[in-house]
Scaffold this motif. Structure first.
Motif, PDB file in Angstrom:
ATOM      1  N   GLU A   1      95.368 -23.467  35.041  1.00  0.00           N
ATOM      2  CA  GLU A   1      95.234 -24.127  36.345  1.00  0.00           C
ATOM      3  C   GLU A   1      96.402 -23.754  37.249  1.00  0.00           C
ATOM      4  N   ALA A   2      96.068 -23.492  38.523  1.00  0.00           N
ATOM      5  CA  ALA A   2      97.089 -23.205  39.551  1.00  0.00           C
ATOM      6  C   ALA A   2      96.865 -24.173  40.718  1.00  0.00           C
TER       7      ALA A   2
ATOM      8  N   THR B   1      94.994 -22.112  46.416  1.00  0.00           N
ATOM      9  CA  THR B   1      95.316 -21.090  45.411  1.00  0.00           C
ATOM     10  C   THR B   1      94.072 -20.350  44.946  1.00  0.00           C
TER      11      THR B   1
ATOM     12  N   LEU C   1      93.143 -17.979  41.651  1.00  0.00           N
ATOM     13  CA  LEU C   1      93.652 -17.636  40.318  1.00  0.00           C
ATOM     14  C   LEU C   1      92.814 -16.511  39.723  1.00  0.00           C
TER      15      LEU C   1
ATOM     16  N   GLU D   1      87.971 -14.582  38.256  1.00  0.00           N
ATOM     17  CA  GLU D   1      88.704 -15.146  39.408  1.00  0.00           C
ATOM     18  C   GLU D   1      88.099 -16.499  39.780  1.00  0.00           C
TER      19      GLU D   1
ATOM     20  N   SER E   1      92.859 -24.115  41.633  1.00  0.00           N
ATOM     21  CA  SER E   1      91.918 -23.234  40.936  1.00  0.00           C
ATOM     22  C   SER E   1      92.075 -23.405  39.419  1.00  0.00           C
TER      23      SER E   1
ATOM     24  N   VAL F   1      97.901 -12.723  34.528  1.00  0.00           N
ATOM     25  CA  VAL F   1      97.537 -13.923  35.314  1.00  0.00           C
ATOM     26  C   VAL F   1      98.147 -13.756  36.714  1.00  0.00           C
TER      27      VAL F   1
ATOM     28  N   ILE G   1      98.322 -15.080  40.844  1.00  0.00           N
ATOM     29  CA  ILE G   1      98.087 -16.189  41.785  1.00  0.00           C
ATOM     30  C   ILE G   1      98.389 -15.679  43.198  1.00  0.00           C
TER      31      ILE G   1
ATOM     32  N   LEU H   1     101.791 -23.551  37.784  1.00  0.00           N
ATOM     33  CA  LEU H   1     100.873 -22.879  36.863  1.00  0.00           C
ATOM     34  C   LEU H   1     101.006 -23.523  35.484  1.00  0.00           C
TER      35      LEU H   1
END
Length: 587
Positions: free
Chosen positions: A523-524, A531, A533, A543, A554, A567, A569, A583
């Motif tokens: 999770e971002a 965001t 991700l 994505e 996201s 990963v 962002i 994150l």
């Protein structure tokens, strides 16, 4: 033989047809002989009474007829009494709309007034009026009948002029008189003077002098915007060489003989109506007219720290509104919106003092406008500099001379959010110190500024600035200690949570390391940005944007084999220099 009683308009010229009275030439007076005048010198017979006595009668079908319009009339001779050192006023009490006309003993016209049932007529006789005068009471039409009385009242000289009360006085032997008048608050003075001739009317005091023109029938009106204080109202015979020009159409319901006069003063509190100057106070809603290329000025007095809102609106011109005073200078062009988007609005906090408000237009336009002001006591903290703590909200004022600076000290790594908002100017916010220098203009919406950043322990300077304009603002600073590791890249694993800072158009790139296959949740989230991700590697390309339950955050949920994955962002909608992103990776 027939004599005509003229009915002359207020401006000295005819206003309606002449009233005619039938009279027999040489008719001997039956009402007795005055000590001042013999019967043979009077042009008309009629009952005689001394000044101060009640005059009464009745208009009936037997009353003489005005041959011009058929109205009935009744004459009275009024002569000086034994004690004649005061002004005497008469009020006509009649069941019909009346007309009062005055003549001298030879039939010379002295004056006339005409009224309605709900507008009583009055007669003033000055102490200097030494001859007998014919007062004719008549109806305004052929259908006017009924009893009437002219009720007298004696008036001694009254020095003070009280508001909303009539003062009856007389000129001195030098042709002058004056009265003190006190105004408790600023307002628009409406002063009227009824007299038997053209008099000069002047108001002096508090650094002001106001004069008015004299109407040809003696009725005058003076309107002026005056400050609180003591004034002197002066009445004087207008010298021939310095006489004020006469004007017509003033209107009055008082017939004046001799040196008597009536003064009436009232003050409008100015909260509404049309005016192009004067005081402006909380709750006022007024209209005005701006001449092309002109400036209308108002005055604002503040007695305590106050939140002030002033709006200038017009459908005829692009409104410009400015405020100056006590070392401050604000202006606004289109902040009020309006139908055409060209109204002006000033909202600020003002300290006690006097301020000038100027109404003008962009370009050479003009026309009608509306001006509204609202104010309330300021109950918050007004501070333009000093120490600033997390969780604090304050109000300051930019006066156009430069930025206001505050000191922010952090004891630990902290994610902060600073908002600078104003309805008076385009806010700009700058934060610098400890190797950081970031700024923002409009990220907060509505021309407000917003900064979001993760800061290391240390001391920082916050500057409240303006791109254009000046006025009051609100500054808020919130923040939370960052427990997660502050990192903008590197390796991460299951159970890790890190915080990074990303610039507009930039990305945060991390490497996810899995020792064994697992289903993971990534999770971002960000308090200031949307965001996006992404996860890539080992044949995986995923994505996500705007995951359920995370707002603009996201989330990616995916079963992954052991290995290394990228990963990434990136953000959407960051207008400030730095956005904070959290994150987290869970198994």
């Amino acid at each position: 033989m027939q004599h005509r009683i003229p009915n002359v308009g207020k401006g000295g010229g005819p206003r309606r047809q002449w009233k005619m009275v039938a009279v027999v030439a040489g008719l001997a007076l039956l009402a007795g002989c005055s000590e001042q005048q013999s019967e043979a010198t009077r042009f008309m017979s009629g009952p005689e009474a001394a000044v101060g006595a009640v005059l009464s009668g009745e208009l009936t079908t037997a009353s003489p007829i005005n041959l011009n319009d058929g109205a009935r009339y009744s004459p009275h001779w009024v002569c000086p009494g034994e004690a004649n050192d005061v002004v005497t006023s008469y009020v006509l009490d009649a069941a019909f709309p009346g007309v009062l006309t005055a003549f001298d003993k030879e039939g010379g016209f002295l004056g006339v007034v005409e009224g309605a049932v709900d507008t009583p007529l009055s007669l003033l006789v000055g102490a200097d009026h030494k001859s007998c005068t014919l007062i004719v009471v008549s109806g305004s039409s052929a259908t006017s009948f009924g009893p009437y009385r002219l009720v007298p009242q004696a008036h001694a000289s009254a020095e003070p002029l009280a508001l909303d009360e009539s003062l009856i006085g007389s000129l001195g032997e030098d042709g002058k008189a004056s009265h003190v008048m006190t105004l408790e608050q600023a307002g628009r003075l409406d002063l009227s003077l009824s007299s038997g001739g053209a008099l000069a009317l002047t108001v002096r005091g508090e650094g002001r002098e106001e004069r008015v023109q004299a109407c040809s029938d003696g009725e005058q009106r003076l309107e002026a915007y005056l400050e609180p204080g003591d004034y002197r109202v002066e009445v004087a015979t207008a010298a021939i060489g310095n006489a004020l020009a006469a004007t017509s159409g003033c209107g009055d319901e008082t017939l004046v003989l001799g040196n008597a006069y009536r003064l009436t003063a009232s003050v409008d509190d100015l909260a509404s109506g049309m005016r192009n100057e004067g005081p402006l106070r909380g709750g006022d809603s007024i209209t005005g007219v701006l001449e092309s290329g002109a400036h209308n000025r108002y005055r604002l007095d503040i007695n305590e720290p106050s939140e002030v809102s002033i709006e200038l609106s017009s459908a005829h011109f692009d409104a410009l509104l400015s405020l100056e005073g006590e070392g401050q200078s604000f202006s606004n062009d289109d902040g009020g919106g309006g139908i055409n988007g060209t109204d002006a609005l000033l909202e600020t906090v003002l300290l006690p003092g006097r301020y000038d408000i100027e109404v003008t237009a962009y370009g050479a336009a003009g026309g009608d406008y509306g001006l509204e002001m609202h104010s309330s006591p300021f109950e918050g903290e007004l501070r333009n500099s000093g120490e600033l703590a997390l969780g604090e909200s304050l109000v300051g004022v930019l006066d156009g001379s430069g930025p206001n600076s505050y000191r922010l000290t952090l004891e630990e790594t902290t994610g902060i959010r600073v908002v600078l908002g104003s309805s008076s100017f385009d806010a700009v916010l700058r934060l610098h110190g400890n190797g950081v220098d970031i700024s923002d203009d409009d990220s907060g919406g509505n021309l407000d500024a917003l900064l979001s950043a993760v800061l290391e322990p240390g001391s920082y300077t916050l500057e409240a600035q303006s791109y254009s304009g000046a006025g009051a603002y609100r500054l808020e600073v919130v923040g939370d200690a960052i427990e997660e590791e502050l990192r903008n890249g590197g390796e991460i694993g299951v159970g890790d949570a890190v915080v990074g800072s990303v610039s507009p158009g930039g990305t945060l790139d991390y490497e996810l390391v899995l020792e064994e296959a697992a289903t993971i949740v990534i999770e971002a989230t960000s308090p200031t940005a949307d965001t996006i991700l992404s996860l890539s590697g080992n044949g995986v390309e995923i994505e996500n944007d705007d995951a359920d339950g995370l707002g603009l955050g996201s989330r990616i949920i995916q079963h992954l084999e052991a290995g290394r994955y990228g990963v990434g962002i990136r953000t959407w909608g960051i207008e400030s220099d730095i956005g904070v992103v959290r994150l987290e990776v869970r198994g």
